[in-house]
Design a protein around this motif. Sequence first.
Motif, PDB file in Angstrom:
ATOM      1  N   LYS A 110      28.069  36.789  35.790  1.00 53.03           N
ATOM      2  CA  LYS A 110      27.060  37.475  36.598  1.00 53.03           C
ATOM      3  C   LYS A 110      27.536  38.888  36.924  1.00 53.03           C
ATOM      4  CE  LYS A 110      25.428  33.169  38.704  1.00 53.03           C
ATOM      5  NZ  LYS A 110      25.270  32.400  39.969  1.00 53.03           N
ATOM      6  N   LEU A 111      26.723  39.865  36.542  1.00 49.69           N
ATOM      7  CA  LEU A 111      27.115  41.261  36.721  1.00 49.69           C
ATOM      8  C   LEU A 111      27.386  41.596  38.179  1.00 49.69           C
ATOM      9  CD1 LEU A 111      27.552  44.089  35.572  1.00 49.69           C
ATOM     10  CD2 LEU A 111      25.075  44.463  35.688  1.00 49.69           C
ATOM     11  N   GLN A 112      26.551  41.070  39.087  1.00 52.36           N
ATOM     12  CA  GLN A 112      26.745  41.385  40.505  1.00 52.36           C
ATOM     13  C   GLN A 112      28.071  40.840  41.025  1.00 52.36           C
ATOM     14  OE1 GLN A 112      24.339  39.558  39.181  1.00 52.36           O
ATOM     15  NE2 GLN A 112      23.746  37.787  40.454  1.00 52.36           N
ATOM     16  N   ASP A 113      28.502  39.689  40.493  1.00 50.59           N
ATOM     17  CA  ASP A 113      29.795  39.138  40.892  1.00 50.59           C
ATOM     18  C   ASP A 113      30.940  40.015  40.391  1.00 50.59           C
ATOM     19  OD1 ASP A 113      28.346  37.068  41.967  1.00 50.59           O
ATOM     20  OD2 ASP A 113      29.667  35.493  41.178  1.00 50.59           O
ATOM     21  N   CYS A 114      30.780  40.559  39.195  1.00 50.95           N
ATOM     22  CA  CYS A 114      31.826  41.429  38.631  1.00 50.95           C
ATOM     23  C   CYS A 114      31.953  42.709  39.449  1.00 50.95           C
ATOM     24  CB  CYS A 114      31.511  41.746  37.169  1.00 50.95           C
ATOM     25  SG  CYS A 114      31.625  40.303  36.081  1.00 50.95           S
ATOM     26  N   HIS A 115      30.820  43.300  39.824  1.00 51.49           N
ATOM     27  CA  HIS A 115      30.861  44.463  40.720  1.00 51.49           C
ATOM     28  C   HIS A 115      31.583  44.103  42.015  1.00 51.49           C
ATOM     29  CE1 HIS A 115      28.626  47.634  38.757  1.00 51.49           C
ATOM     30  NE2 HIS A 115      27.644  46.807  38.437  1.00 51.49           N
ATOM     31  N   ARG A 116      31.286  42.915  42.524  1.00 51.57           N
ATOM     32  CA  ARG A 116      31.854  42.501  43.811  1.00 51.57           C
ATOM     33  C   ARG A 116      33.367  42.328  43.739  1.00 51.57           C
ATOM     34  NH1 ARG A 116      32.604  37.434  45.797  1.00 51.57           N
ATOM     35  NH2 ARG A 116      31.310  36.493  44.163  1.00 51.57           N
ATOM     36  N   PHE A 117      33.887  41.651  42.700  1.00 52.23           N
ATOM     37  CA  PHE A 117      35.337  41.423  42.686  1.00 52.23           C
ATOM     38  C   PHE A 117      36.119  42.687  42.326  1.00 52.23           C
ATOM     39  CE2 PHE A 117      34.527  39.368  38.365  1.00 52.23           C
ATOM     40  CZ  PHE A 117      35.240  40.277  37.579  1.00 52.23           C
ATOM     41  N   VAL A 118      35.530  43.578  41.561  1.00 49.78           N
ATOM     42  CA  VAL A 118      36.209  44.850  41.291  1.00 49.78           C
ATOM     43  C   VAL A 118      36.225  45.709  42.555  1.00 49.78           C
ATOM     44  CG1 VAL A 118      36.081  47.036  40.026  1.00 49.78           C
ATOM     45  CG2 VAL A 118      35.766  44.866  38.815  1.00 49.78           C
ATOM     46  N   ASP A 119      35.078  45.798  43.235  1.00 51.09           N
ATOM     47  CA  ASP A 119      35.018  46.585  44.482  1.00 51.09           C
ATOM     48  C   ASP A 119      35.951  45.999  45.538  1.00 51.09           C
ATOM     49  OD1 ASP A 119      33.150  48.244  43.350  1.00 51.09           O
ATOM     50  OD2 ASP A 119      31.416  47.287  44.296  1.00 51.09           O
ATOM     51  N   HIS A 120      35.991  44.675  45.648  1.00 55.82           N
ATOM     52  CA  HIS A 120      36.886  44.035  46.616  1.00 55.82           C
ATOM     53  C   HIS A 120      38.339  44.395  46.326  1.00 55.82           C
ATOM     54  CE1 HIS A 120      38.442  40.735  49.219  1.00 55.82           C
ATOM     55  NE2 HIS A 120      39.407  40.702  48.301  1.00 55.82           N
ATOM     56  N   THR A 121      38.712  44.364  45.063  1.00 56.17           N
ATOM     57  CA  THR A 121      40.096  44.681  44.671  1.00 56.17           C
ATOM     58  C   THR A 121      40.457  46.111  45.047  1.00 56.17           C
ATOM     59  OG1 THR A 121      39.971  43.129  42.813  1.00 56.17           O
ATOM     60  CG2 THR A 121      41.708  44.800  42.740  1.00 56.17           C
ATOM     61  N   VAL A 122      39.575  47.056  44.689  1.00 56.63           N
ATOM     62  CA  VAL A 122      39.855  48.473  44.967  1.00 56.63           C
ATOM     63  C   VAL A 122      39.843  48.737  46.470  1.00 56.63           C
ATOM     64  CG1 VAL A 122      39.028  50.830  44.631  1.00 56.63           C
ATOM     65  CG2 VAL A 122      38.953  49.205  42.732  1.00 56.63           C
ATOM     66  N   ASN A 123      38.938  48.118  47.206  1.00 61.43           N
ATOM     67  CA  ASN A 123      38.897  48.308  48.660  1.00 61.43           C
ATOM     68  C   ASN A 123      40.142  47.722  49.330  1.00 61.43           C
ATOM     69  OD1 ASN A 123      36.406  49.578  48.546  1.00 61.43           O
ATOM     70  ND2 ASN A 123      35.254  47.688  48.837  1.00 61.43           N
ATOM     71  N   HIS A 124      40.636  46.611  48.775  1.00 65.39           N
ATOM     72  CA  HIS A 124      41.792  45.941  49.375  1.00 65.39           C
ATOM     73  C   HIS A 124      43.099  46.677  49.084  1.00 65.39           C
ATOM     74  CE1 HIS A 124      43.935  42.398  50.995  1.00 65.39           C
ATOM     75  NE2 HIS A 124      44.837  42.635  50.043  1.00 65.39           N
ATOM     76  N   PHE A 125      43.282  47.104  47.827  1.00 64.68           N
ATOM     77  CA  PHE A 125      44.554  47.712  47.427  1.00 64.68           C
ATOM     78  C   PHE A 125      44.484  49.235  47.291  1.00 64.68           C
ATOM     79  CE2 PHE A 125      44.977  43.380  45.517  1.00 64.68           C
ATOM     80  CZ  PHE A 125      46.097  42.970  46.223  1.00 64.68           C
ATOM     81  N   GLY A 126      43.270  49.770  47.182  1.00 64.43           N
ATOM     82  CA  GLY A 126      43.139  51.218  47.046  1.00 64.43           C
ATOM     83  C   GLY A 126      43.176  51.727  45.617  1.00 64.43           C
ATOM     84  N   ARG A 127      43.368  50.835  44.647  1.00 63.30           N
ATOM     85  CA  ARG A 127      43.446  51.243  43.246  1.00 63.30           C
ATOM     86  C   ARG A 127      43.338  50.017  42.348  1.00 63.30           C
ATOM     87  NH1 ARG A 127      47.978  54.407  42.012  1.00 63.30           N
ATOM     88  NH2 ARG A 127      48.185  53.530  39.930  1.00 63.30           N
ATOM     89  N   LEU A 128      43.251  50.262  41.052  1.00 62.57           N
ATOM     90  CA  LEU A 128      43.299  49.193  40.049  1.00 62.57           C
ATOM     91  C   LEU A 128      44.037  49.723  38.828  1.00 62.57           C
ATOM     92  CD1 LEU A 128      42.493  46.393  38.996  1.00 62.57           C
ATOM     93  CD2 LEU A 128      40.346  47.384  38.188  1.00 62.57           C
ATOM     94  N   ASP A 129      45.103  49.020  38.424  1.00 64.52           N
ATOM     95  CA  ASP A 129      45.929  49.473  37.299  1.00 64.52           C
ATOM     96  C   ASP A 129      45.726  48.664  36.036  1.00 64.52           C
ATOM     97  OD1 ASP A 129      47.685  51.570  38.637  1.00 64.52           O
ATOM     98  OD2 ASP A 129      47.998  49.852  39.956  1.00 64.52           O
ATOM     99  N   CYS A 130      45.356  47.410  36.167  1.00 60.65           N
ATOM    100  CA  CYS A 130      45.211  46.572  34.979  1.00 60.65           C
ATOM    101  C   CYS A 130      44.166  45.481  35.227  1.00 60.65           C
ATOM    102  CB  CYS A 130      46.558  45.929  34.620  1.00 60.65           C
ATOM    103  SG  CYS A 130      46.513  44.879  33.140  1.00 60.65           S
ATOM    104  N   LEU A 131      43.256  45.348  34.281  1.00 66.58           N
ATOM    105  CA  LEU A 131      42.273  44.263  34.308  1.00 66.58           C
ATOM    106  C   LEU A 131      42.606  43.297  33.179  1.00 66.58           C
ATOM    107  CD1 LEU A 131      39.573  42.836  35.040  1.00 66.58           C
ATOM    108  CD2 LEU A 131      38.458  44.426  33.447  1.00 66.58           C
ATOM    109  N   VAL A 132      42.795  42.034  33.505  1.00 65.30           N
ATOM    110  CA  VAL A 132      43.059  41.013  32.494  1.00 65.30           C
ATOM    111  C   VAL A 132      41.826  40.110  32.388  1.00 65.30           C
ATOM    112  CG1 VAL A 132      44.580  39.173  31.706  1.00 65.30           C
ATOM    113  CG2 VAL A 132      45.515  41.055  33.082  1.00 65.30           C
ATOM    114  N   ASN A 133      41.065  40.308  31.329  1.00 66.77           N
ATOM    115  CA  ASN A 133      39.886  39.483  31.075  1.00 66.77           C
ATOM    116  C   ASN A 133      40.331  38.183  30.414  1.00 66.77           C
ATOM    117  OD1 ASN A 133      37.633  41.193  31.918  1.00 66.77           O
ATOM    118  ND2 ASN A 133      38.274  42.545  30.259  1.00 66.77           N
ATOM    119  N   ASN A 134      40.579  37.180  31.232  1.00 67.92           N
ATOM    120  CA  ASN A 134      41.094  35.921  30.714  1.00 67.92           C
ATOM    121  C   ASN A 134      40.090  34.784  30.818  1.00 67.92           C
ATOM    122  OD1 ASN A 134      43.287  33.749  30.174  1.00 67.92           O
ATOM    123  ND2 ASN A 134      42.524  33.250  32.222  1.00 67.92           N
ATOM    124  N   ALA A 135      39.148  34.876  31.746  1.00 71.69           N
ATOM    125  CA  ALA A 135      38.211  33.777  31.991  1.00 71.69           C
ATOM    126  C   ALA A 135      37.515  33.364  30.698  1.00 71.69           C
ATOM    127  CB  ALA A 135      37.175  34.186  33.031  1.00 71.69           C
ATOM    128  N   GLY A 136      37.525  32.079  30.427  1.00 75.22           N
ATOM    129  CA  GLY A 136      36.883  31.590  29.211  1.00 75.22           C
ATOM    130  C   GLY A 136      36.636  30.098  29.287  1.00 75.22           C
TER     131      GLY A 136
END
Length: 309
Positions: A110-136
């Motif tokens: 779900k696209l809205q969920d992806c926006h949510r977890f990326v925004d949550h990560t950046v808001n929590h840590f202030g940055r994002l260095d690596c995305l691991v697309n593992n879900a399958g």
Amino acid sequence: MAAIEKLLNVALPPLSFLLLSTFMLPFLLFKILLYVRKLVAHTDENLEDKVVLITGAASGIGEQLAYAYGRRGALLSLVDIRKDKLEIVADKAKSLGSPDVTIIAADVSKLQDCHRFVDHTVNHFGRLDCLVNNAGIGKPSEFKDWSNHDSEFTPIMDVNFWGSVYGSLCAIPHLKTSKGRIIVVASALGWFPLPGSSIYNASKAAVINYFETLRMELGWAIGITIVTPGLVKTDLGFKLTKKESIMGIVPMALASELAESIVKSGCRGDMYLTEPSWVKVLFPLKVLYPQVVDWASRFCFGLSPKSIN
């Protein structure tokens, strides 16, 4: 135009063979030199306080990736649809050395969920260095298992392909800022398909093709590592071997060892990682001898015209 096409049909095959013969040896020498350079001079990237977002982190390869990154001091954002299991993984990752771990229950399809977890990560840590697309997800299936109802098989493409695409599109603006990396866990079945997993194979082929294209489009802005493992000791791996007895003779890699290889490969900036390494031998066989590979697959899996009626 027809004349040009005929000329290309006649001229290009021998010309390409000549070019390959001419450049193969220099290219192999160049690859050897790069490999030696990595062994002698390269040191792994320091992952302390780097922010790593891992999807499908509640079990299997994703869980082991959380532990591998945690041991290296990375800050973790763990995503899975099963929040209760994420809490257990997060606690262990902290005990192994991660300074901070946040968890998000989300559906990557779900696209809205992806926006949510990326925004949550950046808001929590202030940055994002690596995305691991593992879900399958996956389910052993042949064409005869199709019952004209897509509800059983479309989730495989939604999670495996669109889940990786959506998460990446949401993360790219932040990864450009940090000059970060995308790691996508595909499968060797994406380029060496075997009978009994047609929809799963197709989803992983789509993942490989998409991220190869994305890598060209992004240029040097973001690194992309495409992982194509063979059989791994996960729930999905055991499902496949249970359905097809012939697969039981194929050695299965440990998820923990694969996770360590993935982390090291990402730190090196590799374009591809195939584990175990012997699986790479299958690629030239598929390209050079497709008829033999098809015949061998049908023979090993006991497929015949009678078996598909």
